[in-house]
Design an enzyme around this catalytic site. Structure first.
Site, PDB file in Angstrom:
ATOM      1  N   ASP A  76     108.285  62.064  -9.761  1.00  0.00           N
ATOM      2  CA  ASP A  76     109.013  60.941 -10.201  1.00  0.00           C
ATOM      3  C   ASP A  76     107.871  59.974 -10.598  1.00  0.00           C
ATOM      4  O   ASP A  76     106.896  60.013  -9.613  1.00  0.00           O
ATOM      5  CB  ASP A  76     110.223  60.721  -9.527  1.00  0.00           C
ATOM      6  CG  ASP A  76     110.988  59.406 -10.004  1.00  0.00           C
ATOM      7  OD1 ASP A  76     111.050  59.497 -11.249  1.00  0.00           O
ATOM      8  OD2 ASP A  76     111.078  58.610  -9.122  1.00  0.00           O
TER       9      ASP A  76
ATOM     10  N   ASP B  83     108.492  55.893 -11.019  1.00  0.00           N
ATOM     11  CA  ASP B  83     108.659  54.732 -10.372  1.00  0.00           C
ATOM     12  C   ASP B  83     109.210  55.065  -8.643  1.00  0.00           C
ATOM     13  O   ASP B  83     110.209  55.563  -8.488  1.00  0.00           O
ATOM     14  CB  ASP B  83     109.696  53.955 -10.878  1.00  0.00           C
ATOM     15  CG  ASP B  83     109.054  53.419 -12.342  1.00  0.00           C
ATOM     16  OD1 ASP B  83     107.896  53.020 -12.545  1.00  0.00           O
ATOM     17  OD2 ASP B  83     109.859  53.491 -13.331  1.00  0.00           O
TER      18      ASP B  83
END
Length: 178
Positions: A9, A11
């Site tokens: 992922d 952020d």
């Protein structure tokens, strides 16, 4: 020949989640992300980013802004000898987006669409791959895509009430041998 991938992922895993980052000045890299990626790359993993980006759909920034930032991030990794194969992103949101981005889609995590796109494009063996995310939606998407090794990166105690199984780590160094 199939590949294996390290799915990340963006952020909250690659960079501190300051909310809707769209420019290099808004990026603070997470400590240990570079050595983690370097180690996985040396083990033969492709590095692939899978990221929900509803800021595009909400009108906070454009797809072009996102792509420029992604290219900058790839260059930052490349300076450290790490190749990010690709950024897969979902600009949609089922309730808070505008125009063509306002929709229920198969790519927004917890749906597995981005991981499945990567699987098809790079011929990835999902059972040999790894997902690192900072949210249960990351873990659910990985599970639905067949990724068997899942790490939830969080300093908060988040109980696994999903019954899908993942390991919570409070440091990226707990995922690979240093």
């Amino acid at each position: 020949m199939t590949s294996k991938a390290l799915f990340l992922d963006r952020d909250g895993v690659i960079n501190v989640d300051h909310g809707y980052a769209s420019r290099p000045q808004q990026i603070d890299f997470i400590e240990d992300i570079f050595p983690l990626c370097k180690w996985f790359q040396q083990q033969g993993y492709l590095i692939i980013v899978v990221t929900n980006q509803s800021g595009i759909g909400r009108g906070y920034y454009t797809e072009d802004d996102f792509l420029q930032l992604s290219d900058w991030m790839k260059a930052e990794f490349a300076q450290r000898g790490i190749k990010i194969a690709e950024f897969f992103f979902c600009p949609h949101h089922p309730e808070k987006a505008k125009g063509k981005y306002l929709k229920v889609c198969s790519c927004r995590k917890p749906n597995p669409g981005m991981l499945e796109q990567a699987k098809q494009k790079y011929d990835i063996d999902m059972a040999k791959s790894v997902m690192i995310g900072d949210n249960k939606t990351d873990m659910l998407a990985a599970t639905r895509a067949g990724v068997t090794k899942r790490y939830l990166y969080s300093s908060d105690h988040i109980p696994d009430d999903t019954n899908i199984g993942y390991k919570r780590v409070d440091s990226l160094t707990r995922i690979y041998p240093m």
